[in-house]
Scaffold this active site. Structure first.
Site, PDB file in Angstrom:
ATOM      1  N   LYS A 191      -9.087 -11.961  19.467  1.00 52.79           N
ATOM      2  CA  LYS A 191      -8.888 -10.780  18.619  1.00 52.79           C
ATOM      3  C   LYS A 191      -8.678 -11.298  17.193  1.00 52.79           C
ATOM      4  O   LYS A 191      -7.594 -11.745  16.834  1.00 52.79           O
ATOM      5  CB  LYS A 191      -7.651 -10.013  19.105  1.00 52.79           C
ATOM      6  CG  LYS A 191      -7.662  -8.531  18.846  1.00 52.79           C
ATOM      7  CD  LYS A 191      -7.687  -8.136  17.392  1.00 52.79           C
ATOM      8  CE  LYS A 191      -6.348  -8.200  16.716  1.00 52.79           C
ATOM      9  NZ  LYS A 191      -6.422  -8.003  15.244  1.00 52.79           N
ATOM     10  N   GLY A 244       0.400 -15.948  13.623  1.00 55.11           N
ATOM     11  CA  GLY A 244       0.628 -14.815  12.736  1.00 55.11           C
ATOM     12  C   GLY A 244       2.066 -14.808  12.264  1.00 55.11           C
ATOM     13  O   GLY A 244       2.744 -15.845  12.280  1.00 55.11           O
ATOM     14  N   SER A 245       2.545 -13.647  11.885  1.00 58.76           N
ATOM     15  CA  SER A 245       3.886 -13.577  11.294  1.00 58.76           C
ATOM     16  C   SER A 245       4.969 -13.648  12.370  1.00 58.76           C
ATOM     17  O   SER A 245       4.724 -13.355  13.546  1.00 58.76           O
ATOM     18  CB  SER A 245       4.020 -12.276  10.510  1.00 58.76           C
ATOM     19  OG  SER A 245       3.902 -11.195  11.399  1.00 58.76           O
ATOM     20  N   THR A 246       6.144 -14.020  11.933  1.00 59.51           N
ATOM     21  CA  THR A 246       7.269 -14.138  12.868  1.00 59.51           C
ATOM     22  C   THR A 246       7.607 -12.775  13.476  1.00 59.51           C
ATOM     23  O   THR A 246       7.899 -12.687  14.674  1.00 59.51           O
ATOM     24  CB  THR A 246       8.474 -14.765  12.128  1.00 59.51           C
ATOM     25  OG1 THR A 246       8.095 -16.107  11.781  1.00 59.51           O
ATOM     26  CG2 THR A 246       9.724 -14.812  12.987  1.00 59.51           C
ATOM     27  N   GLY A 249       5.150 -12.087  16.098  1.00 57.60           N
ATOM     28  CA  GLY A 249       5.409 -13.048  17.185  1.00 57.60           C
ATOM     29  C   GLY A 249       6.441 -12.532  18.167  1.00 57.60           C
ATOM     30  O   GLY A 249       6.309 -12.682  19.389  1.00 57.60           O
ATOM     31  N   GLU A 266       2.501 -19.640  16.772  1.00 58.67           N
ATOM     32  CA  GLU A 266       2.414 -20.369  15.493  1.00 58.67           C
ATOM     33  C   GLU A 266       2.742 -19.350  14.418  1.00 58.67           C
ATOM     34  O   GLU A 266       1.911 -18.510  14.080  1.00 58.67           O
ATOM     35  CB  GLU A 266       0.992 -20.892  15.280  1.00 58.67           C
ATOM     36  CG  GLU A 266       0.527 -21.900  16.308  1.00 58.67           C
ATOM     37  CD  GLU A 266       1.030 -23.303  16.023  1.00 58.67           C
ATOM     38  OE1 GLU A 266       1.786 -23.497  15.060  1.00 58.67           O
ATOM     39  OE2 GLU A 266       0.668 -24.201  16.781  1.00 58.67           O
ATOM     40  N   CYS A 300       0.624 -20.973   6.085  1.00 57.35           N
ATOM     41  CA  CYS A 300       1.910 -20.885   6.796  1.00 57.35           C
ATOM     42  C   CYS A 300       2.830 -22.047   6.444  1.00 57.35           C
ATOM     43  O   CYS A 300       4.032 -21.897   6.373  1.00 57.35           O
ATOM     44  CB  CYS A 300       1.667 -20.826   8.287  1.00 57.35           C
ATOM     45  SG  CYS A 300       0.570 -22.128   8.848  1.00 57.35           S
ATOM     46  N   GLU A 399       9.485 -15.282   3.694  1.00 58.23           N
ATOM     47  CA  GLU A 399       8.117 -15.742   3.487  1.00 58.23           C
ATOM     48  C   GLU A 399       7.372 -14.713   2.646  1.00 58.23           C
ATOM     49  O   GLU A 399       7.285 -13.549   3.012  1.00 58.23           O
ATOM     50  CB  GLU A 399       7.409 -15.911   4.836  1.00 58.23           C
ATOM     51  CG  GLU A 399       6.037 -16.528   4.688  1.00 58.23           C
ATOM     52  CD  GLU A 399       5.288 -16.661   6.007  1.00 58.23           C
ATOM     53  OE1 GLU A 399       5.303 -15.697   6.797  1.00 58.23           O
ATOM     54  OE2 GLU A 399       4.682 -17.710   6.232  1.00 58.23           O
TER      55      GLU A 399
HETATM   56  P1  NAD Z   1       0.212 -10.645  11.408  1.00 56.78           P
HETATM   57  O1  NAD Z   1       1.307 -11.054  12.313  1.00 56.78           O
HETATM   58  O2  NAD Z   1       0.336  -9.365  10.680  1.00 56.78           O
HETATM   59  O3  NAD Z   1      -1.165 -10.570  12.195  1.00 56.78           O
HETATM   60  C1  NAD Z   1      -1.667 -11.630  12.947  1.00 56.78           C
HETATM   61  C2  NAD Z   1      -2.539 -11.099  14.058  1.00 56.78           C
HETATM   62  O4  NAD Z   1      -1.726 -10.333  14.942  1.00 56.78           O
HETATM   63  C3  NAD Z   1      -3.652 -10.165  13.579  1.00 56.78           C
HETATM   64  O5  NAD Z   1      -4.804 -10.380  14.372  1.00 56.78           O
HETATM   65  C4  NAD Z   1      -3.075  -8.786  13.869  1.00 56.78           C
HETATM   66  O6  NAD Z   1      -4.057  -7.812  14.089  1.00 56.78           O
HETATM   67  C5  NAD Z   1      -2.296  -9.052  15.134  1.00 56.78           C
HETATM   68  N1  NAD Z   1      -1.217  -8.094  15.388  1.00 56.78           N
HETATM   69  C6  NAD Z   1      -0.485  -7.398  14.477  1.00 56.78           C
HETATM   70  N2  NAD Z   1       0.399  -6.598  15.110  1.00 56.78           N
HETATM   71  C7  NAD Z   1       0.225  -6.795  16.439  1.00 56.78           C
HETATM   72  C8  NAD Z   1       0.841  -6.255  17.605  1.00 56.78           C
HETATM   73  N3  NAD Z   1       1.809  -5.343  17.521  1.00 56.78           N
HETATM   74  N4  NAD Z   1       0.412  -6.687  18.810  1.00 56.78           N
HETATM   75  C9  NAD Z   1      -0.554  -7.614  18.904  1.00 56.78           C
HETATM   76  N5  NAD Z   1      -1.189  -8.144  17.852  1.00 56.78           N
HETATM   77  C10 NAD Z   1      -0.801  -7.744  16.622  1.00 56.78           C
HETATM   78  O7  NAD Z   1       0.008 -11.867  10.412  1.00 56.78           O
HETATM   79  P2  NAD Z   1      -1.017 -11.962   9.223  1.00 56.78           P
HETATM   80  O8  NAD Z   1      -0.485 -11.159   8.088  1.00 56.78           O
HETATM   81  O9  NAD Z   1      -2.404 -11.721   9.690  1.00 56.78           O
HETATM   82  O10 NAD Z   1      -0.925 -13.526   8.902  1.00 56.78           O
HETATM   83  C11 NAD Z   1       0.037 -14.053   8.099  1.00 56.78           C
HETATM   84  C12 NAD Z   1       1.152 -14.675   8.915  1.00 56.78           C
HETATM   85  O11 NAD Z   1       0.627 -15.658   9.795  1.00 56.78           O
HETATM   86  C13 NAD Z   1       2.151 -15.389   8.060  1.00 56.78           C
HETATM   87  O12 NAD Z   1       3.445 -15.088   8.485  1.00 56.78           O
HETATM   88  C14 NAD Z   1       1.840 -16.858   8.309  1.00 56.78           C
HETATM   89  O13 NAD Z   1       2.908 -17.721   8.083  1.00 56.78           O
HETATM   90  C15 NAD Z   1       1.397 -16.854   9.711  1.00 56.78           C
HETATM   91  N6  NAD Z   1       0.571 -18.028  10.017  1.00 56.78           N
HETATM   92  C16 NAD Z   1       1.096 -19.030  10.791  1.00 56.78           C
HETATM   93  C17 NAD Z   1       0.350 -20.174  11.054  1.00 56.78           C
HETATM   94  C18 NAD Z   1       0.902 -21.309  11.891  1.00 56.78           C
HETATM   95  O14 NAD Z   1       0.118 -22.115  12.362  1.00 56.78           O
HETATM   96  N7  NAD Z   1       2.198 -21.405  12.089  1.00 56.78           N
HETATM   97  C19 NAD Z   1      -0.931 -20.282  10.549  1.00 56.78           C
HETATM   98  C20 NAD Z   1      -1.428 -19.256   9.769  1.00 56.78           C
HETATM   99  C21 NAD Z   1      -0.665 -18.118   9.519  1.00 56.78           C
END
Ligand code: NAD
Length: 495
Positions: A191, A244-246, A249, A266, A300, A399
């Site tokens: 996804k 994605g974001s904490t 997560g 992650e 990140c 962040e």
């Molecule tokens: P996000 O958490 O908003 O989205 C990430 C993914 O999760 C997207 O595909 C989104 O559609 C999906 N998502 C959102 N809500 C969801 C839910 N309720 N259920 C299931 N899936 C859902 O993050 P973002 O804004 O796309 O990315 C930025 C974040 O990602 C930052 O916090 C960044 O630090 C983190 N990040 C971490 C790493 C790592 O390796 N640690 C790498 C890159 C980005």
């Protein structure tokens, strides 16, 4: 034809579509949801493509296809060596399309073409090659046993992997999961982020053309709260691999917890980057600039908290701010551009909100802090530096995920260690010093998944990457990622 859509651009013989369907079971299909969403170029606001939007039923079909491909058919019986060969074939095809993929990624997400062409896309292919080479080296052990017994372990694939990806490095972060998952024999449902679905759909075309069996990879673009939620909650997904974001997560872990499925997370960071007064100042200035502004600050691991020791604070900051002001913000398709746009208006507004808070809380804005329209209509923001920051300010704790740096002065090792570790995150940390012992000492004491010494934000397929504390758990890349996608089975034979 299996590949649908209207061709608008040609480059290296590959089409970029104006419309995209879902990719399920080796077929390009419309969404059962009947819905589509639009994907825009963040540098120009132009429409990139209209993309089918997966709903719950679509995700279910994709999981079923992945299950079928895992249990039966050519993938299930393919030898590990042949799997490796096939993945290497895909890697060769990807090398011949670096410019094309770089262009797609740049249009999708706004990363400067120099970064996609020379860092992100080659790095993505390197990951695939690394795991292609490991496909036939995943092995169990013979355990020490008495004479009347044989005990051994098998390393088996988990089954169907649900991969949820963010927008900041769409192809690279997809490959971090896809390559080790396939090398170890799993199948996958991906996804992509709603902001950046296109490069992943182009990537999967190349896997398909190279002969990946139907159902092994499925891509279901759509929104997090619908398609992402359906994937994380699906009872027939064997593992959820999330970046994605904490905050998201936490939601993913709760969803997977309902079915007791393993997850790897992650997540976000607020990484400290520490410059001691015995550092090589020139290198520390350049490396720290890369550490914060690479990827428009949407990384990140970014070194978003810069700790500078008292003795060199003034000299360092003068050089650092001067160079930051010279960063060329502009259209990411231009080879000369060093920083492109933020990915979306939502992100731009989020960054502005933090700048306002920084000023209100008493930090000193040394440069930037504003949007810029000088370089086009996109979501451009200037490289921003706050001085006189204290570690308790909001801009040092949360962040921001943009090009905003918080600079904090420190006295000595003990002082900086306390501050650097005083965060809910633990993804990366950096230390700049010419003192070898100090570098290693700090590496042991910093709470982070990766500690960089005299460099920052570097990645290598061989080196595990991941977080501690609320930056998540599990390790991608390196040999460690093989454990993320395999189960250990123990066999006990009475002799
Ligand atoms: P996000 O958490 O908003 O989205 C990430 C993914 O999760 C997207 O595909 C989104 O559609 C999906 N998502 C959102 N809500 C969801 C839910 N309720 N259920 C299931 N899936 C859902 O993050 P973002 O804004 O796309 O990315 C930025 C974040 O990602 C930052 O916090 C960044 O630090 C983190 N990040 C971490 C790493 C790592 O390796 N640690 C790498 C890159 C980005």
């Amino acid at each position: 034809t299996k590949i649908s859509g209207e061709t608008t651009v040609r480059n290296q013989g590959s089409p970029i579509n104006k419309t995209y369907q879902l990719f399920i079971d080796g077929q390009w299909v419309d969404a059962l949801s009947g819905k589509t969403f639009k994907s825009y170029n963040p540098a120009t606001g132009e429409l990139n493509a209209v993309v089918a939007e997966a709903g719950t039923e679509d995700v279910d079909l994709a999981v079923k296809a992945a299950r079928k491909a895992f249990e039966s058919g050519p993938w299930a019986t393919m030898s590990p060596s042949d799997r490796g060969r096939l993945l290497n074939k895909v890697a060769q095809a990807l090398w011949s399309k670096v410019d094309f993929l770089a262009e797609v990624e740049t249009r999708d997400n706004g990363l400067p073409i120099n970064e996609t062409k020379h860092i992100a896309i080659p790095g993505t292919i390197d990951v695939l090659e690394f795991y292609a080479g490991l496909a036939n080296k995943v092995q169990g052990e013979t355990l020490s046993s008495p004479q009347d017994r044989l005990n051994y372990t098998l390393k088996e694939p988990l089954g169907v992997i649900g991969a949820i990806i963010p927008w900041n490095f769409p192809l690279m972060l997809t490959m971090w999961k896809l390559a080790p998952a396939l090398a170890t024999g799993n199948t996958i449902v991906i996804k992509p982020a709603e902001e950046t679905p296109i490069s992943t759909l182009e990537l999967v075309k190349i896997f398909q053309e190279a002969g990946i069996p139907d159902g092994v990879i499925n891509v279901v673009p759509g929104y997090g709260k619908v398609a992402g939620d359906a994937l994380a909650n699906h009872a027939d997904v064997d593992k959820v691999a999330f970046t994605g974001s904490t905050d998201t997560g936490r939601i993913i872990m709760q969803a997977a917890g309902k079915n007791l499925k393993p997850v790897s997370l992650e997540l976000g960071g607020k990484s400290p980057n520490i410059v001691f007064d015995d550092a090589n100042v020139e290198n520390a200035v350049n490396g720290s600039l890369f550490g914060i502004y690479f990827g428009q600050g949407q990384v990140c691991a970014s070194g978003t908290r810069l700790f500078v020791q008292e003795g060199i604070y003034d000299e360092f900051m003068e050089k650092f701010v001067e160079k930051a002001k010279k960063i060329r913000v502009g259209n990411p398709s231009d080879e000369a551009t060093q920083m492109g746009p933020q990915v979306s208006l939502k992100q731009l507004e989020r960054i502005e909100k933090y700048v306002e808070i920084g000023i209100k809380e008493g930090a000193e804005l040394l440069t930037g802090g504003t949007r810029t329209t000088d370089v086009g209509e996109g979501h451009f923001f200037t490289p921003t530096i706050f001085g006189n920051v204290t570690n308790d300010m909001t801009i040092a704790r949360e962040e921001i995920f943009g090009p905003v740096l918080s600079v904090i002065k420190f006295k000595d090792e003990a002082d900086v260690l306390e501050k650097a570790n005083d965060t809910i995150y633990g993804l990366a940390a950096g230390v700049w010093t010419e003192n070898l012992k100090r570098g290693h000492r700090m590496a042991k004491k910093l709470k982070a998944g990766t500690v960089y010494i005299n460099t920052f934000s570097m990645l290598d397929s061989v080196a595990p990457f991941g977080g501690t504390k609320q930056s998540g758990f599990g390790r991608e890349l390196g040999m460690q990622a093989l454990d993320m996608f395999t189960e250990t089975k123990h066999v006990w034979v009475d002799l």
